[in-house]
Enzyme design. Structure first.
Site, PDB file in Angstrom:
ATOM      1  N   SER A  95       0.743  -1.071   0.400  1.00 52.54           N
ATOM      2  CA  SER A  95       0.146  -0.183   0.378  1.00 52.54           C
ATOM      3  C   SER A  95       0.868   1.065  -0.245  1.00 52.54           C
ATOM      4  CB  SER A  95      -1.129   0.204   1.053  1.00 52.54           C
ATOM      5  OG  SER A  95      -1.527   1.138   1.392  1.00 52.54           O
TER       6      SER A  95
ATOM      7  N   ARG B  16       1.261   3.677   1.604  1.00 50.75           N
ATOM      8  CA  ARG B  16       0.694   4.189   3.376  1.00 50.75           C
ATOM      9  C   ARG B  16       2.118   3.601   3.464  1.00 50.75           C
ATOM     10  NH1 ARG B  16      -4.399   2.760   3.117  1.00 50.75           N
ATOM     11  NH2 ARG B  16      -3.454   0.849   4.375  1.00 50.75           N
ATOM     12  N   TYR B  17       2.630   2.902   3.195  1.00 48.97           N
ATOM     13  CA  TYR B  17       3.611   2.058   3.727  1.00 48.97           C
ATOM     14  C   TYR B  17       5.434   1.610   2.676  1.00 48.97           C
ATOM     15  CZ  TYR B  17      -0.872   0.028   6.267  1.00 48.97           C
ATOM     16  OH  TYR B  17      -1.705  -0.089   6.974  1.00 48.97           O
ATOM     17  N   ILE B  18       4.789   2.139   2.209  1.00 43.12           N
ATOM     18  CA  ILE B  18       6.604   2.477   0.859  1.00 43.12           C
ATOM     19  C   ILE B  18       7.165   3.668   0.644  1.00 43.12           C
ATOM     20  CG2 ILE B  18       5.807   0.362  -0.282  1.00 43.12           C
ATOM     21  CD1 ILE B  18       4.427   1.675  -2.219  1.00 43.12           C
TER      22      ILE B  18
END
Length: 333
Positions: free
Chosen positions: A82, A84-86
């Site tokens: 996602s 949001r996490y990378i």
């Protein structure tokens, strides 16, 4: 992933000039703010992820750095985490390819009196040939394969010497299979396969654009399944794949293996994929959409525009140095 979206992202990353990594989701918000992007941010995040991907079959030179899980060849990038996490940031090569000295010479668009991204960027090599392009639009579609940046640079040097550019064939970074020319506008990419013993086959590479998971589900599983219409042709397979390498070990009846070898073992295991040059459509310097018949045609058109820009860059730098000299002279006086 449209060229315009890539321009939005590249412009924002260059404008931010931040050497620190940033979340993909945050960068998408920053792009919407700095480049007057008025649409959904999902396509922006997808564009950012695509610009950073570097697995076999994606970018030869990724302009953004993939810090995190940006997708692999297992699922052709669909297994990216996602946004949001990378995290991502400009690649060190990006500002060497899109040189800062060209920035003042570009034609910038305006939105509500806000200066936004240029009509197009002017890289030092044609990135549409290096990283390829693929997509559809109203009444048009394009598919330009990747090429070796070293061959592209070599051809530009040939043109500088007044020689004709040599033909180039598609090339994908870290691809260990073979790409062969069938005709002027058609190539075929082949995977790697070896027979080990009298009843086993080892596949160590898949054709360009064939993803590991898809190959397993659409080719190997049907071969293993015994139905009335198509009896099983293999008895078992084991996979030792990683996110970067391919390794299938297939066990089959020796008679069926012999039959597969007789009819062409690469064809039997569907390890061929065609690469066509019949739909190479792109915008030229006047933003007119046109169809190119050969990669040399794209290269020649780029060469003329780039050479003109080097002249403009020299004149601009001379003017800046002249203004600086005049300023220093007046200060001394």
């Amino acid at each position: 992933m449209t060229i315009r979206l890539q321009l939005h992202v590249l412009f924002t990353c260059i404008k931010r000039n931040d050497k620190r990594e940033i979340k993909v989701a945050q960068l998408a918000g920053s792009v919407a703010e700095h480049s007057a992007y008025h649409h959904g941010e999902v396509s922006l995040m997808s564009t950012i992820v695509n610009l950073a991907q570097n697995y076999v079959g994606s970018n030869n030179i990724n302009l953004l750095q993939p810090i995190g899980q940006f997708g692999t060849r297992l699922q052709g990038g669909k297994d990216a985490a996602s946004p949001r996490y990378i995290f991502t940031m400009l690649s060190p090569l990006t500002r060497l390819i899109f040189h800062p000295h060209d920035d003042p010479l570009l034609t910038y668009l305006r939105d509500d009196n806000q200066k936004i991204e240029p009509v197009w960027y002017m890289p030092i090599i044609p990135m549409v040939l290096v990283n390829g392009a693929e997509g559809i639009g109203t009444g048009w579609m394009t598919k330009i394969p990747n090429h070796n940046p070293r061959e592209v640079i070599s051809n530009i040097k040939r043109m500088l010497r007044g020689e004709d550019p040599l033909p180039m064939k598609p090339w994908y970074k870290n691809f260990t299979g073979h790409i062969e020319k069938l005709s002027e506008q058609k190539f075929i990419s082949s995977g790697e396969l070896g027979v080990i013993g009298h009843n086993r086959v080892e596949i160590t590479e898949l054709p360009v654009g064939v993803w590991t998971q898809n190959y397993k589900e659409s080719v190997l599983e049907p071969m293993l399944t015994d139905t009335e219409k198509s009896p099983a042709v293999i008895t078992d397979y084991k996979e030792y794949n990683t996110d970067t390498t391919i390794k299938f070990v297939i066990t089959m009846n020796p008679e069926k293996l012999q039959k597969a070898e007789n009819e062409g073992i690469h064809k039997f295991f569907k390890l061929h994929a065609s690469i066509g040059l019949t739909s190479m459509c792109a915008f030229d310097k006047d933003c007119v959409l046109k169809k190119y018949e050969a990669t040399q045609q794209i290269l020649r058109e780029f060469y003329a525009v780039r050479l003109d820009f080097y002249g403009k860059r020299k004149a601009y730098l001379e003017g800046m140095l002249g203004a600086e000299a005049a300023k220093l002279t007046n200060q001394a006086r």
